[in-house]
Motif scaffolding. Sequence first.
Motif, PDB file in Angstrom:
ATOM      1  N   UNK A 164       0.814  -1.211   0.000  1.00  0.00           N
ATOM      2  CA  UNK A 164       0.000   0.000   0.000  1.00  0.00           C
ATOM      3  C   UNK A 164       0.854   1.271   0.000  1.00  0.00           C
ATOM      4  N   UNK A 165       0.232   2.359  -0.480  1.00  0.00           N
ATOM      5  CA  UNK A 165       0.952   3.622  -0.653  1.00  0.00           C
ATOM      6  C   UNK A 165       1.491   4.175   0.662  1.00  0.00           C
ATOM      7  N   UNK A 166       0.729   4.017   1.739  1.00  0.00           N
ATOM      8  CA  UNK A 166       1.191   4.559   3.021  1.00  0.00           C
ATOM      9  C   UNK A 166       2.447   3.826   3.499  1.00  0.00           C
ATOM     10  N   UNK A 167       2.443   2.500   3.333  1.00  0.00           N
ATOM     11  CA  UNK A 167       3.639   1.730   3.698  1.00  0.00           C
ATOM     12  C   UNK A 167       4.833   2.180   2.863  1.00  0.00           C
ATOM     13  N   UNK A 168       4.603   2.360   1.555  1.00  0.00           N
ATOM     14  CA  UNK A 168       5.696   2.781   0.676  1.00  0.00           C
ATOM     15  C   UNK A 168       6.233   4.154   1.088  1.00  0.00           C
ATOM     16  N   UNK A 169       5.315   5.081   1.361  1.00  0.00           N
ATOM     17  CA  UNK A 169       5.735   6.444   1.690  1.00  0.00           C
ATOM     18  C   UNK A 169       6.543   6.478   2.982  1.00  0.00           C
ATOM     19  N   UNK A 170       6.092   5.738   3.980  1.00  0.00           N
ATOM     20  CA  UNK A 170       6.823   5.711   5.259  1.00  0.00           C
ATOM     21  C   UNK A 170       8.143   4.968   5.090  1.00  0.00           C
ATOM     22  N   UNK A 171       8.081   3.873   4.351  1.00  0.00           N
ATOM     23  CA  UNK A 171       9.274   3.031   4.187  1.00  0.00           C
ATOM     24  C   UNK A 171      10.387   3.797   3.467  1.00  0.00           C
ATOM     25  N   UNK A 172       9.994   4.477   2.392  1.00  0.00           N
ATOM     26  CA  UNK A 172      10.983   5.232   1.602  1.00  0.00           C
ATOM     27  C   UNK A 172      11.336   6.557   2.283  1.00  0.00           C
ATOM     28  N   UNK A 173      10.341   7.328   2.627  1.00  0.00           N
ATOM     29  CA  UNK A 173      10.581   8.698   3.097  1.00  0.00           C
ATOM     30  C   UNK A 173      11.033   8.803   4.539  1.00  0.00           C
ATOM     31  N   UNK A 174      10.760   7.790   5.337  1.00  0.00           N
ATOM     32  CA  UNK A 174      11.172   7.822   6.750  1.00  0.00           C
ATOM     33  C   UNK A 174      12.288   6.809   7.024  1.00  0.00           C
ATOM     34  N   UNK A 175      12.011   5.536   6.772  1.00  0.00           N
ATOM     35  CA  UNK A 175      12.997   4.515   7.122  1.00  0.00           C
ATOM     36  C   UNK A 175      14.253   4.617   6.258  1.00  0.00           C
ATOM     37  N   UNK A 176      14.086   4.550   4.940  1.00  0.00           N
ATOM     38  CA  UNK A 176      15.275   4.605   4.076  1.00  0.00           C
ATOM     39  C   UNK A 176      15.989   5.946   4.245  1.00  0.00           C
ATOM     40  N   UNK A 229      28.430 -13.047  -0.988  1.00  0.00           N
ATOM     41  CA  UNK A 229      28.219 -12.969  -2.427  1.00  0.00           C
ATOM     42  C   UNK A 229      27.633 -11.622  -2.788  1.00  0.00           C
ATOM     43  N   UNK A 230      27.244 -11.513  -4.040  1.00  0.00           N
ATOM     44  CA  UNK A 230      26.635 -10.285  -4.536  1.00  0.00           C
ATOM     45  C   UNK A 230      25.129 -10.458  -4.583  1.00  0.00           C
ATOM     46  N   UNK A 231      24.380  -9.728  -3.760  1.00  0.00           N
ATOM     47  CA  UNK A 231      22.927  -9.877  -3.780  1.00  0.00           C
ATOM     48  C   UNK A 231      22.325  -9.327  -5.071  1.00  0.00           C
ATOM     49  N   UNK A 232      21.425 -10.096  -5.679  1.00  0.00           N
ATOM     50  CA  UNK A 232      20.757  -9.630  -6.905  1.00  0.00           C
ATOM     51  C   UNK A 232      19.248  -9.496  -6.701  1.00  0.00           C
ATOM     52  N   UNK A 233      18.742 -10.027  -5.602  1.00  0.00           N
ATOM     53  CA  UNK A 233      17.339  -9.862  -5.221  1.00  0.00           C
ATOM     54  C   UNK A 233      17.283  -9.829  -3.701  1.00  0.00           C
ATOM     55  N   UNK A 234      16.605  -8.821  -3.167  1.00  0.00           N
ATOM     56  CA  UNK A 234      16.497  -8.704  -1.712  1.00  0.00           C
ATOM     57  C   UNK A 234      15.067  -8.412  -1.305  1.00  0.00           C
ATOM     58  N   UNK A 235      14.628  -9.066  -0.240  1.00  0.00           N
ATOM     59  CA  UNK A 235      13.268  -8.844   0.279  1.00  0.00           C
ATOM     60  C   UNK A 235      13.342  -8.441   1.743  1.00  0.00           C
ATOM     61  N   UNK A 236      12.827  -7.279   2.013  1.00  0.00           N
ATOM     62  CA  UNK A 236      12.776  -6.741   3.368  1.00  0.00           C
ATOM     63  C   UNK A 236      11.686  -7.475   4.142  1.00  0.00           C
ATOM     64  N   UNK A 237      12.039  -8.103   5.259  1.00  0.00           N
ATOM     65  CA  UNK A 237      11.006  -8.725   6.096  1.00  0.00           C
ATOM     66  C   UNK A 237      10.910  -8.063   7.471  1.00  0.00           C
ATOM     67  N   UNK A 238      11.416  -6.836   7.573  1.00  0.00           N
ATOM     68  CA  UNK A 238      11.120  -6.047   8.766  1.00  0.00           C
ATOM     69  C   UNK A 238       9.609  -5.796   8.795  1.00  0.00           C
ATOM     70  N   UNK A 239       9.044  -5.684   9.982  1.00  0.00           N
ATOM     71  CA  UNK A 239       7.597  -5.436  10.057  1.00  0.00           C
ATOM     72  C   UNK A 239       7.207  -4.125   9.375  1.00  0.00           C
ATOM     73  N   UNK A 240       8.113  -3.153   9.352  1.00  0.00           N
ATOM     74  CA  UNK A 240       7.757  -1.864   8.728  1.00  0.00           C
ATOM     75  C   UNK A 240       7.495  -2.025   7.223  1.00  0.00           C
ATOM     76  N   UNK A 241       7.949  -3.137   6.637  1.00  0.00           N
ATOM     77  CA  UNK A 241       7.744  -3.353   5.206  1.00  0.00           C
ATOM     78  C   UNK A 241       6.327  -3.835   4.885  1.00  0.00           C
ATOM     79  N   UNK A 242       5.616  -4.335   5.907  1.00  0.00           N
ATOM     80  CA  UNK A 242       4.329  -4.972   5.590  1.00  0.00           C
ATOM     81  C   UNK A 242       3.239  -4.817   6.642  1.00  0.00           C
ATOM     82  N   UNK A 243       3.553  -4.282   7.812  1.00  0.00           N
ATOM     83  CA  UNK A 243       2.628  -4.449   8.929  1.00  0.00           C
ATOM     84  C   UNK A 243       1.296  -3.722   8.746  1.00  0.00           C
ATOM     85  N   UNK A 244       1.303  -2.561   8.086  1.00  0.00           N
ATOM     86  CA  UNK A 244       0.042  -1.824   7.909  1.00  0.00           C
ATOM     87  C   UNK A 244      -0.971  -2.640   7.119  1.00  0.00           C
ATOM     88  N   UNK A 245      -0.481  -3.368   6.135  1.00  0.00           N
ATOM     89  CA  UNK A 245      -1.361  -4.115   5.244  1.00  0.00           C
ATOM     90  C   UNK A 245      -1.582  -5.556   5.692  1.00  0.00           C
TER      91      UNK A 245
END
Length: 258
Positions: free
Chosen positions: A70-82, A209-225
């Motif tokens: 969801x957009x709210x998760x993205x906005x917080x994740x990018x604009x606050x956490x990152x 190694x060199x990561x080529x795909x990464x998945x964030x499993x912190x709760x901040x990545x998904x908890x709202x949804x």
Amino acid sequence: MDKRTFLKLSGMAGAGLVVAPWLGCQPSGDDKTLRSGEKPDSGAGDVWGAEAFALPALSFGMDALEPAIDAETMAIHHGKHHAGYVRKLNAAIEGRAKGIDDNLITLLKGVDSADEALRNNGGGHFNHTLYWEVLTPGGPSEPQGALAAHIVSDLGGIDALKAAFAKAGSQQFGSGWAWLSLDDAGQLFVSSTPNQDNPLMTQCVERSGTPILGMDVWEHAYYLNYQNSRTDYIQAFLGLVNWESVALRFQGAMGQVG
Ligand code: MN
């Protein structure tokens, strides 16, 4: 090997020809990165500046991944956490001698496990930058070409990869990441790391190694949804992977394998 040779190697590494040996990063004020007999050079460019790294813009809108993310998760994740990782990374390295560690990848490959400021915030910046770049609402749904062939030979196929990747993400206790990476022998592997560690950090992981795909499993990545349903988020993530981006990263990493 003298500094000139190191710098030459470092420059060649930047051109993708040679992987320079890592000598270790040192905390601010420590001059161990300098070779014996040399004095610190106060000229611009030899130490990290206050704004060495910047928050990258997303290539899609905050709502582009809905309903999966969801957009709210993205906005917080990018604009606050990152953004916070970028800010704290810059604060952590400002004034440090660059030495041969003149980019984030070499910094992370050599990060001392006790250097928590660089480990956590440098990892946070690298990991999230990768995360945004491997997500897409409209990419191809399956890997193609050489990447697809290696997924078959190294991991048993795309279904086996997705299962291993989902398991790595769901079984990572607490906060962390799941990864698909290429090791120094050119083998793909799936792993997970705690916190903001990643497979670049040779001193912090069992297999690097060199990561080529990464998945964030912190709760901040998904908890709202998804609240506590990490497995539902993982399945949604796997439906958003930009395999073209992953394939480009695979090609680049294969080019570094000796
Ligand atoms: Mn995150």
